[in-house]
Scaffold this motif. Structure first.
Motif, mmCIF file in Angstrom:
data_model
loop_
_atom_site.group_PDB
_atom_site.id
_atom_site.type_symbol
_atom_site.label_atom_id
_atom_site.label_comp_id
_atom_site.label_asym_id
_atom_site.label_seq_id
_atom_site.Cartn_x
_atom_site.Cartn_y
_atom_site.Cartn_z
ATOM 1 N N SER A 2 10.564 -43.317 -44.657
ATOM 2 C CA SER A 2 10.095 -41.956 -44.455
ATOM 3 C C SER A 2 11.135 -41.158 -43.678
ATOM 4 N N LEU A 3 11.357 -39.924 -44.093
ATOM 5 C CA LEU A 3 12.323 -39.056 -43.416
ATOM 6 C C LEU A 3 11.870 -38.763 -41.997
ATOM 7 N N ASP A 4 10.556 -38.647 -41.793
ATOM 8 C CA ASP A 4 10.041 -38.381 -40.454
ATOM 9 C C ASP A 4 10.351 -39.519 -39.487
ATOM 10 N N ASN A 10 14.828 -31.836 -42.502
ATOM 11 C CA ASN A 10 14.925 -31.896 -43.960
ATOM 12 C C ASN A 10 16.077 -31.057 -44.495
ATOM 13 N N THR A 56 19.274 -30.123 -48.835
ATOM 14 C CA THR A 56 17.875 -30.546 -48.711
ATOM 15 C C THR A 56 17.781 -31.991 -49.160
ATOM 16 N N GLU A 58 15.470 -34.348 -50.971
ATOM 17 C CA GLU A 58 14.293 -34.307 -51.822
ATOM 18 C C GLU A 58 13.569 -35.646 -51.781
ATOM 19 N N ASP A 59 12.344 -35.638 -52.276
ATOM 20 C CA ASP A 59 11.552 -36.856 -52.311
ATOM 21 C C ASP A 59 12.216 -37.869 -53.245
ATOM 22 N N VAL A 75 9.905 -38.028 -48.608
ATOM 23 C CA VAL A 75 9.642 -36.818 -47.846
ATOM 24 C C VAL A 75 8.157 -36.535 -47.932
#
Length: 76
Positions: A2-4, A10, A56, A58-59, A75
């Protein structure tokens, strides 16, 4: 991953910072050398510019670091 969980925004992420967050045991200078030699790819495209900025993330962005470091960024 997870990016978080990486504590990275982002937008406007440098490739070096993203790779260092994914593999914190590698130094930034080692990651920089790997990028220059073509050992890092984003979504299958080799990146050789050490100053590359991802505008950015992206997912399901796929990042490969070296021979065995395969990562998929999620994401939320």
């Amino acid at each position: 991953i997870s990016l978080d969980s990486l504590n990275i925004a982002n937008q406007d992420v440098s490739l070096i910072d993203l790779c260092h967050a994914l593999e914190p045991d590698r130094s930034k200078s080692r990651i920089r050398d790997m990028i220059k030699s073509g050992a890092v790819s984003v979504n299958g495209d080799k990146i050789v510019d050490e100053r590359h900025i991802l505008s950015t993330v992206e997912d399901k962005t796929r990042i490969k670091i070296g021979k065995r470091g395969y990562y998929e960024i999620l994401v939320k």
